[in-house]
Design an enzyme around this catalytic site. Structure first.
Site, PDB file in Angstrom:
ATOM      1  N   ASP A 165       0.853  -1.175   0.000  1.00  0.00           N
ATOM      2  CA  ASP A 165       0.000   0.000   0.000  1.00  0.00           C
ATOM      3  C   ASP A 165       0.895   1.233   0.000  1.00  0.00           C
ATOM      4  O   ASP A 165       1.886   1.279   0.729  1.00  0.00           O
ATOM      5  CB  ASP A 165      -0.920  -0.001   1.223  1.00  0.00           C
ATOM      6  CG  ASP A 165      -2.248   0.622   0.852  1.00  0.00           C
ATOM      7  OD1 ASP A 165      -2.988   0.011   0.063  1.00  0.00           O
ATOM      8  OD2 ASP A 165      -2.526   1.759   1.306  1.00  0.00           O
ATOM      9  N   GLY A 212       0.592   6.167 -12.691  1.00  0.00           N
ATOM     10  CA  GLY A 212       0.260   6.823 -11.420  1.00  0.00           C
ATOM     11  C   GLY A 212       0.863   8.221 -11.317  1.00  0.00           C
ATOM     12  O   GLY A 212       0.820   9.022 -12.255  1.00  0.00           O
TER      13      GLY A 212
HETATM   14  P1  IMP Z   1      -2.301   2.234  -3.608  1.00  0.00           P
HETATM   15  O1  IMP Z   1      -3.439   2.703  -2.753  1.00  0.00           O
HETATM   16  O2  IMP Z   1      -1.274   1.509  -2.828  1.00  0.00           O
HETATM   17  O3  IMP Z   1      -2.724   1.476  -4.821  1.00  0.00           O
HETATM   18  O4  IMP Z   1      -1.512   3.473  -4.186  1.00  0.00           O
HETATM   19  C1  IMP Z   1      -1.917   4.784  -4.047  1.00  0.00           C
HETATM   20  C2  IMP Z   1      -1.748   5.541  -5.322  1.00  0.00           C
HETATM   21  O5  IMP Z   1      -0.384   5.820  -5.526  1.00  0.00           O
HETATM   22  C3  IMP Z   1      -2.273   4.825  -6.571  1.00  0.00           C
HETATM   23  O6  IMP Z   1      -2.962   5.750  -7.368  1.00  0.00           O
HETATM   24  C4  IMP Z   1      -0.997   4.373  -7.265  1.00  0.00           C
HETATM   25  O7  IMP Z   1      -1.143   4.378  -8.670  1.00  0.00           O
HETATM   26  C5  IMP Z   1      -0.015   5.432  -6.828  1.00  0.00           C
HETATM   27  N1  IMP Z   1       1.341   4.891  -6.764  1.00  0.00           N
HETATM   28  C6  IMP Z   1       1.832   3.967  -5.919  1.00  0.00           C
HETATM   29  N2  IMP Z   1       3.123   3.724  -6.162  1.00  0.00           N
HETATM   30  C7  IMP Z   1       3.440   4.499  -7.216  1.00  0.00           C
HETATM   31  C8  IMP Z   1       4.650   4.681  -7.940  1.00  0.00           C
HETATM   32  O8  IMP Z   1       5.693   4.058  -7.730  1.00  0.00           O
HETATM   33  N3  IMP Z   1       4.584   5.575  -8.934  1.00  0.00           N
HETATM   34  C9  IMP Z   1       3.471   6.284  -9.244  1.00  0.00           C
HETATM   35  N4  IMP Z   1       2.330   6.160  -8.605  1.00  0.00           N
HETATM   36  C10 IMP Z   1       2.314   5.260  -7.588  1.00  0.00           C
END
Ligand code: IMP
Length: 188
Positions: A69, A142
């Site tokens: 996460d 992302g």
């Molecule tokens: P999640 O809740 O863990 O899926 O991540 C939170 C948000 O951060 C999501 O929109 C992911 O796409 C973004 N995210 C997580 N890690 C990365 C990364 O390494 N690069 C870009 N966006 C990220």
């Protein structure tokens, strides 16, 4: 031919898996994948969200698993979007984030890796400090096109060595140290 894996990554996000697989491969760990959208509890703690997801994933697959996460914490927005990063990305996106910022562009990316098997439940946290760029640059997933690690004028999307310095790399490195040691002591 189907491959057998000792450890699985459970996520709906293939990009995250791809990076995690590559990083763990560099530490000698083979990582399988179960594509599945885990339920996310409402909490202001990334660690709590991650460990609940890991327990849920283990109940489903009954194999050693890790889940991840992440959160992007922006200083001038008092840490927003933090645990809401996924929702914010889907709604206002990078464009919306850029519109919210003025002078202070400091931010950090946090990763929690949670491991779960029949004996252990453990989480590993790591962060990387940086800045939010003024415009989106590079082709990445992302928040990659707007996050520039400290001392760099390139975004994650433009860097060729993201997987050697990211929040994900650092958290997986901590996890690997623990996991490989655990495997070694089980062998004795
Ligand atoms: P999640 O809740 O863990 O899926 O991540 C939170 C948000 O951060 C999501 O929109 C992911 O796409 C973004 N995210 C997580 N890690 C990365 C990364 O390494 N690069 C870009 N966006 C990220």
């Amino acid at each position: 031919m189907p491959q057998s894996f000792d450890l699985f990554f459970v996520s709906s996000d293939y990009q995250k898996y791809k990076e995690a697989k590559k990083i763990l491969h560099s530490f000698g760990i083979r990582l399988g994948f179960f594509k599945y959208e885990l339920e996310e509890i409402q909490s202001s703690s990334l660690k709590e969200i991650a460990s609940k997801k890991a327990a849920q994933a283990f109940q489903k697959y009954k194999k050693p698993i890790i889940i991840e996460d992440d959160g992007l914490f922006i200083d001038s927005l008092y840490g927003f979007p933090g645990p809401y990063s996924s929702y914010v990305f889907k709604t206002i996106g990078n464009k919306g984030i850029l519109q919210l910022l003025t002078q202070n562009r400091k931010a950090k990316f946090v990763s929690i890796i949670s491991f779960y098997d029949d004996k252990n439940s453990k989480s590993f946290e790591a962060k990387i400090y940086g800045n939010i760029s003024k415009i989106q640059t590079g082709k990445g997933w992302g928040y990659d096109p707007i996050f520039m690690p400290k001392n760099s004028n390139k975004t994650f999307a433009e860097l060729t060595n993201k997987n050697e310095l990211s929040h994900r790399y650092k958290a997986l490195k901590k996890f690997s140290n623990w996991y490989l040691h655990k495997l070694e002591s089980n062998d004795q």
